[in-house]
Scaffold this active site. Sequence first.
Site, short mmCIF file in Angstrom:
data_model
loop_
_atom_site.label_atom_id
_atom_site.label_comp_id
_atom_site.label_asym_id
_atom_site.label_seq_id
_atom_site.Cartn_x
_atom_site.Cartn_y
_atom_site.Cartn_z
CE1 TYR A 54 17.25 1.18 75.67
CE2 TYR A 54 19.29 1.40 74.44
CZ TYR A 54 18.07 0.79 74.63
OH TYR A 54 17.68 -0.24 73.80
CE LYS A 233 25.34 -2.97 79.67
NZ LYS A 233 25.44 -3.67 80.98
P1 NAP Z 1 22.90 -8.70 75.62
O1 NAP Z 1 23.72 -7.88 74.71
O2 NAP Z 1 22.33 -9.98 75.11
O3 NAP Z 1 23.69 -9.06 76.96
C1 NAP Z 1 24.33 -8.08 77.72
C2 NAP Z 1 24.92 -8.76 78.94
O4 NAP Z 1 25.95 -9.69 78.55
C3 NAP Z 1 25.57 -7.77 79.89
O5 NAP Z 1 25.34 -8.25 81.20
C4 NAP Z 1 27.05 -7.87 79.54
O6 NAP Z 1 27.87 -7.59 80.64
C5 NAP Z 1 27.17 -9.31 79.17
N1 NAP Z 1 28.24 -9.56 78.19
C6 NAP Z 1 28.46 -8.87 77.05
N2 NAP Z 1 29.48 -9.42 76.36
C7 NAP Z 1 29.92 -10.46 77.09
C8 NAP Z 1 30.95 -11.40 76.91
N3 NAP Z 1 31.71 -11.40 75.81
N4 NAP Z 1 31.13 -12.35 77.87
C9 NAP Z 1 30.36 -12.38 78.98
N5 NAP Z 1 29.35 -11.50 79.20
C10 NAP Z 1 29.13 -10.55 78.26
O7 NAP Z 1 21.66 -7.86 76.20
P2 NAP Z 1 20.97 -6.44 75.99
O8 NAP Z 1 21.75 -5.36 76.62
O9 NAP Z 1 19.56 -6.63 76.41
O10 NAP Z 1 20.92 -6.23 74.41
C11 NAP Z 1 21.91 -5.54 73.67
C12 NAP Z 1 21.44 -4.18 73.22
O11 NAP Z 1 20.26 -4.28 72.44
C13 NAP Z 1 21.02 -3.26 74.35
O12 NAP Z 1 22.10 -2.78 75.10
C14 NAP Z 1 20.27 -2.21 73.59
O13 NAP Z 1 21.17 -1.33 72.91
C15 NAP Z 1 19.50 -3.09 72.60
N6 NAP Z 1 18.14 -3.45 73.10
C16 NAP Z 1 17.06 -2.95 72.44
C17 NAP Z 1 15.77 -3.26 72.85
C18 NAP Z 1 14.60 -2.73 72.08
O14 NAP Z 1 13.46 -2.79 72.58
N7 NAP Z 1 14.80 -2.23 70.88
C19 NAP Z 1 15.57 -4.11 73.95
C20 NAP Z 1 16.68 -4.64 74.61
C21 NAP Z 1 17.96 -4.31 74.16
P3 NAP Z 1 28.72 -6.23 80.82
O15 NAP Z 1 27.76 -5.10 80.59
O16 NAP Z 1 29.22 -6.34 82.20
O17 NAP Z 1 29.82 -6.25 79.80
#
Ligand code: NAP
Length: 278
Positions: A54, A233
Amino acid sequence: MSHQDTGTESAPRASGMPMLGLGTWQNDEPGQCAESVQTALEMGYRHVDTAQAYGNEAAVGEGIAAADVDREDVFLATKVWISRLAHDDVLSSTEESLDKLGVDSLDLLYIHWPAREYDPEGTLAAFEQLHDEGKIEHFGVSNFEPEHIEAARDHTDIPIFANQVELHPLLPQEELREYAAETGLELVAYSPLARGRVFDNDTITTIAEKHDASAAQVSLAWLREKGVTAIPKATGEAHIRDNWASLSLDLSEDDIAAIDAIDETDRQVHPDFAPDAW
Ligand code: NAP
């Protein structure tokens, strides 16, 4: 981290890992990322998820240092990238991660994917060494299928603590949940909001309206009901707070059954080095 009560429903369970954490993928601007981490910790979050890939470990470390929360009360997880999984690279890249994060040890270190330089024998020997040296409390895997976990278990005596996978109402991962329950593995849900796609699902928005809650909270409460840790996130305070409030949303059995019955499937993360089974 210590096992003391944080005074919230996200207090560590027996495993020591709080069930709601902060994800940081694509929280790329260093000042913003540090601020998001600080805001979350001061709101009550005690679990932060980052990764070498990241490019924000230093910013995450700054946020932890700036927060009015003791380091030992934070469950901090990072992941070794697929190009750094050869034995010696695991050791050197983990030292770099510790340095960037500004900490002496990690609560959880994951293998990010079973791909590229991953070699169960060499990679796991390095994780075992880090564990023996006290640099990692727990060893985890990410994007592993049961067959990868079985093969890994043949190469190490240290327990595999968690598997971090994409998991949300549009990708419920029943088989991985069953496998985790049977083998005493924690499951950590990444993309727990399906990167925003759950907000467009009628079943979820209807349940959200009924509870005067957000669709994000419904998705996170459903994961909690399934015994799965979630790491949404969120960048700004409003989203960070909205997700935190999911801890006080209790879904009914009917709500859970309705979400379980959603037949739309949507996998968000599928790089070309993903396991063949996908
Ligand atoms: P997510 O958490 O499903 O979605 C993040 C998105 O949702 C962002 O655009 C965020 O916007 C928005 N959001 C967050 N809370 C919200 C709310 N209450 N209302 C409206 N929109 C909201 O997606 P992700 O980032 O893919 O997954 C979460 C974490 O999992 C990652 O950040 C990472 O740490 C981890 N991850 C790991 C892997 C792996 O291979 N191990 C892969 C993917 C992700 P804002 O940012 O503008 O708040």
